[in-house]
Design a protein around this motif. Sequence first.
Motif, PDB file in Angstrom:
ATOM      1  N   LYS A 236       0.818  -1.211   0.000  1.00  0.00           N
ATOM      2  CA  LYS A 236       0.000   0.000   0.000  1.00  0.00           C
ATOM      3  C   LYS A 236       0.852   1.261   0.000  1.00  0.00           C
ATOM      4  CE  LYS A 236      -3.775   2.259   2.504  1.00  0.00           C
ATOM      5  NZ  LYS A 236      -4.690   2.157   3.685  1.00  0.00           N
TER       6      LYS A 236
ATOM      7  N   MET B 206       3.102   1.899  -5.047  1.00  0.00           N
ATOM      8  CA  MET B 206       2.071   2.623  -5.782  1.00  0.00           C
ATOM      9  C   MET B 206       2.391   2.644  -7.275  1.00  0.00           C
ATOM     10  SD  MET B 206       2.635   3.919  -2.610  1.00  0.00           S
ATOM     11  CE  MET B 206       3.542   5.451  -2.751  1.00  0.00           C
TER      12      MET B 206
ATOM     13  N   LEU C 152      -2.237  -1.468  -7.355  1.00  0.00           N
ATOM     14  CA  LEU C 152      -1.872  -0.429  -6.396  1.00  0.00           C
ATOM     15  C   LEU C 152      -1.828   0.917  -7.097  1.00  0.00           C
ATOM     16  CD1 LEU C 152      -1.412  -1.734  -3.650  1.00  0.00           C
ATOM     17  CD2 LEU C 152      -0.421  -3.213  -5.394  1.00  0.00           C
TER      18      LEU C 152
ATOM     19  N   ASP D 164      -2.047   5.443  -6.325  1.00  0.00           N
ATOM     20  CA  ASP D 164      -1.969   6.521  -5.341  1.00  0.00           C
ATOM     21  C   ASP D 164      -3.221   7.388  -5.476  1.00  0.00           C
ATOM     22  OD1 ASP D 164      -1.079   8.157  -3.390  1.00  0.00           O
ATOM     23  OD2 ASP D 164       0.546   9.067  -4.541  1.00  0.00           O
TER      24      ASP D 164
END
Length: 495
Positions: A327, A331, A372, A374
């Motif tokens: 996480k 990203m 993943l 952002d």
Amino acid sequence: MQEFELIAKTFMGLEQVLAKELTNLGANNVQIGRRMVAFTGNKETMYRANFQLHTAIRILKPIAHFKARSAEDMYDEVRKIDWSQYIQEGKTFSVDSVVYSEEFTNSRFVTYKVKDAIVDQFRERTGTRPNISVSNPDIRLNIHVAEDNATLSLDSSGESLHRRGYRQESVEAPLNEVLAAGMILMTGWQGETDFIDPMCGSGTLPIEAALIARNISPGVFRKEFAFEKWPDFDQELFDMIYNDDSQEREFKHHIFGYDTDMKAVNTARMNVAAAGFSRDITIEQQDFKDFSQPKEKSIIVMNPPYGERISTPNLLGTYKMIGERLKHQFMGNEAWILSYREECFRQIGLKPSVKIPVYNGSLECEFRRYQLFDGKMSTFRHDGGIIKTEEEKREMAQKHRFKKEREFKKRLEENDENAEADIRSFTFHSLDKGRFGGGKFRDERPSRRPKFDGEDRNRKRPFRQEDDRKFGGKRFDKSNKRGGYRGKNTYKHED
């Protein structure tokens, strides 16, 4: 060249991947079954299937289909076949049986019946009988019985195709090579980005990734295939296939493998060197809790401990850490994780975009993708990001997928073990025993070992290994195919 029926066996969950490989190979009439894919092709197709497929365990050539409602039927039908076509005088053979039948409850009994029928035919016709060899037979046969339907095949592979030949040493619970390759092919990765395995063990995923990225046939490391002992073996045809490197490609990115155990790191480095991929793969000691955002676009494919065969002090804490690292430090990339327990996946704390059922040995696992990004998902999608393709949506909706609330402790029955126990490297332990854990720059190719009749049969294709005395390999000069030693291997270290 005459076309005939063939069967490629694989692991549960890899059938679609294998079917795609076979289609790309040029196989005809490709049909998916349970742990197998049927197809048709000629002798070249069969040789290439053994040599080039990443996700096949073995390639069978059926020679007879018949009904067998009793032991007498089995014996009579097998004896009808003219075995002099397949087993020459003085040659040995073996029989492997796979049985799903109420009539035939013991696979060994079926094996004995098939052997008796073959031996009796030879004794009646010639007065002599062929010998049985379990360890290294000249001809390998496979009899598959589903109720009263029997298929008798020649095994063209011999030793399971997952035994590539590059593994010098292993660690506890190594990932099977065919499964590793299947996982990578499922992601769609073909070498377009860097590849990271943060828990690499003996290096199976990185090495299989290098084979796929460079489009190198996994059979290049094999010492032999069973079809090389067949009476109709075409040496010239197979040499042509073996020495054809025209489809190989340059890999412009890099593969990284990490492990906390220094023994695993050393083992992985040894295997990478033996495979000749030290320029493409870097192996380092590092704990995933120290993982930081990679500088280049990357994909992570990992096989963490399940709490089955490999112990870890805090299993659920490990998965929580994996989710945290992904996480905050991955990203803009995607990660794929193979695991066995729903409670482990839950600890990751991220929503998977794809779930693919697959068996690791007899363990009913899932291979999940985590996209993943952002910021918010809506922003990611607005900018053109794709969480799940239309094809993946269709796959996820298929009725044959595992039940959502399936029992994670489910096992295949012992007599229905995945791929008929072809994965001999796997050892399974029940949960109640408390075992918690759990282009153009080319390296060189392995030269072929001498021919079975004693004649020299070194292949023209040179050794892949850019290696040294430490690993027992020789590097051959590509210019004269038998050049001298070219210096020892070095490992690339990244800060």
